[in-house]
Design a protein around this motif. Structure first.
Motif: not given
Length: 614
Positions: A516-542
């Motif tokens: 990598a030549d820039r800062p890195v963000m590592l996201d731990f995700y699972a299909d069964w993780c409700v909070s992961c879906k919240e992060m995708e739809h409510l936070t990352f989408s902003e």
């Protein structure tokens, strides 16, 4: 004794004035500032001691040990508690001054008694210089008689000003410090606060978690149990059943949490598969159909009798059945990892104190269950007497249990399946509420009200089915795909949304971070993780958040399968499950104090991203 120790410390400080004077002028070489010595106390234990010059300190989480011999393995290092240093940017970090003695369990093959130990440490000078990781070596003879040194492990315990430890549980090369994030601060609360404050705090955490999507499915489950028993259930019985459900959930939550903290793997994650979730969803379908009265219509008499008895017990007659439902709910319905849970698990993993950690988790589960108890009692209070109204209430809760069944299998089936299921459920609900039937001329207010609800359900179900056919997979915004196609230029939306690269193993992760030549963000995700879906739809989408994220290399570890590589990735970062977000700088080092565990709103997450991009 305390005064004697203070006097000895004062004399030692006076004797150290010479090296301190040298340090005041210019930084010392790391080998001079941090002097390593090591010896075998017995064939199974090595004592590693660092003598630290005045005005210098070592970080507690940077110690690494390696044997220059095949087959020699080390166990977890045992360090005395260090002194907490509050850093303006990195939060609280554990440090050692003067000296630190570490006990290192060792296992050597038969016949191997001598080898070279390589110890790596990292520290700073108060004058403003921080050293890179520094490796030093010492020869070890497991059969040699140990000699008394100037300090030992007990001295480290006596000399500690404040108890705060962070184990270096990650593999070599990791530079994480967990104390700066929210879960680390909660683990610090468990270490430093009094027991009453801990229990009250975790009960409050539980109350807050009770109003998150992870616990919402438990509301129709418990309400359905109460309602399924019928109108002749007393309020006292409803309270007793609610308590049984919550206690089953709380005990399981505590025991599963202790097991996760000791083993590093959450049991609930292992249960998130199609067979388990499908079986549990089938239970709710059976219960819902019993509320619709389908058993008498479709089942033979002998089987109907057995199922009726079983359903009667499970829906409220048997405390044991309700406790079992609470146990299953804790393991399967709500496997979300929030900061309080992660902090308690981290504390248990670090200290091995399962008693306090388990008690905190038990009290937190009681806090999560307190609103459920209120809902259970309220469900009895609103029950009408026998008659058409009672049948209507039971059917309403039957629909809610069908919704829980759909919610359960959503992570393990193709996205189109739950879209069609939600649409069909709303359509049939609208039909049963007589959305398509004309109202009589003398219809009352409630008849009109429920017809209106039926029309809304009918329209909502139709919109979901139309959206599913158009390619949408979000039941909350089924027609968004049509809006975006009509108003946005082709490719504009996809270009604005963050795009992750998948990592599947520690080696894959290290290779991508190294390149990598820039800062890195590592996201731990699972299909069964409700909070992961919240992060995708409510936070990352902003848009503001997405713009910042696109300035980073975005990596995602999908741990849905919970295989050995997934477990190794989680263990590497002392995580017990998703969601968890780790940030690295351009040199591949983790940014201390910036971890995000659990759901975070867009504004707060944007602030974290700004710090990570500095």
């Amino acid at each position: 004794m305390h005064r004697l120790l203070s006097l000895i410390a004062l004399v030692a400080s006076l004797l150290a004035l010479a090296p301190a004077a040298h340090a005041a002028g210019s930084p010392m070489r790391p080998e001079e500032a941090y002097v390593l010595s090591a010896q075998a106390l017995d064939p199974q234990t090595i004592e590693v001691t660092y003598k630290i010059a005045d005005e210098y300190y070592l970080y507690g989480d940077k110690f690494r040990f390696r044997a220059e011999a095949d087959g020699v393995e080390f166990g977890p290092a045992q360090r005395p508690p260090g002194k907490v240093k509050k850093d303006e940017f990195f939060g609280e970090v554990e440090t050692y001054r003067k000296s630190v003695t570490i006990l290192l369990p060792v296992a050597a093959p038969q016949g191997v008694t001598k080898f070279r130990l390589t110890a790596t440490s990292q520290g700073c000078w108060d004058g403003g210089i921080c050293y890179p990781p520094n490796s030093q070596s010492a020869d070890i003879d497991l059969l040699a008689k140990p000699v008394k040194t100037g300090g030992n492990f007990l001295d480290g315990l006596l000399g500690s000003d404040k108890t705060a430890s962070t184990t270096g549980a990650m593999s070599t090369g990791s530079t994480a410090n967990f104390e700066g994030d929210e879960s680390g601060r909660i683990a610090g609360l468990l270490r430093d606060a009094s027991v009453p404050l801990i229990l009250v705090s975790f009960f409050g955490f539980g109350l807050l978690l009770a109003f998150t999507p992870c616990t919402f499915p438990m509301i129709p489950i418990l309400s359905g149990i109460i309602v399924g028993h019928g109108h002749h259930i007393s309020r006292g019985r409803a309270l007793l059943l609610s308590l049984a459900y919550v206690l089953g959930m709380a005990v399981t939550y505590a025991l599963a949490g202790v097991a996760a903290g000791m083993s590093g793997t959450m049991l609930s994650a292992a249960l998130q598969n199609a067979w388990v979730l499908g079986s549990f969803a089938l239970v709710f379908i059976v219960l819902s159909l019993s509320m619709f009265g389908f058993y008498e219509l479709q089942l033979p008499t002998a089987l109907q009798s057995r199922l009726s008895d079983t359903a009667s017990h499970q829906k409220g007659g048997s405390l044991g059945g309700v406790v079992v439902m609470g146990v299953l709910s804790a393991l399967i319905v709500g496997p979300c990892v929030a900061a309080p849970l992660a902090g308690a698990l981290l504390y248990i993993a670090q200290t091995g104190n399962a008693l306090l950690g388990g008690a905190a988790l038990f009290v937190m589960a009681l806090g999560m269950g307190a609103p459920l108890i209120a809902v259970g009692v309220a469900a009895r209070s609103v029950l009408p007497k026998a008659g058409p109204w009672m049948d209507g209430v039971k059917k309403a809760f039957g629909v809610m249990l069908l919704g829980v069944a759909i919610w359960l299998v959503t992570p393990v089936v193709p996205p189109l399946v739950p879209m069609i299921a939600w649409g069909a459920l709303l359509l049939f609900s609208g039909v049963f509420l007589r959305a398509l039937d004309p109202l009589p001329t003398n219809a009352r207010g409630w008849q009109r009200f429920w017809k209106g609800i039926g029309i809304v359900a009918l329209i909502g179900g139709g919109a979901i089915l139309v959206g599913a056919l158009a390619g949408s997979r979000d039941p909350l915004q089924p027609l968004a795909v049509l809006r975006s196609e009509a108003t946005a230029a082709p490719g504009l939306q996809s270009a604005a949304q963050p795009t992750f690269q998948r990592v599947t193993s520690i080696a894959d992760l290290e290779a991508k971070i190294a390149a990598a030549d820039r800062p890195v963000m590592l996201d731990f995700y699972a299909d069964w993780c409700v909070s992961c879906k919240e992060m995708e739809h409510l936070t990352f989408s902003e848009p503001a958040v997405a713009g910042r994220m696109n300035r980073m290399l975005l990596l995602q570890a999908d741990v849905t399968a919970n295989n050995d590589d997934d477990k190794a990735l989680l263990k590497r970062f002392n995580l017990f499950g998703p969601p968890g977000i780790i940030f690295f700088d351009g040199q591949g080092k983790e940014r201390n104090g910036l971890r995000v565990v659990g759901f975070m709103k867009a504004d707060a997450f944007g602030t974290v991203l700004d710090r990570a991009l500095r």
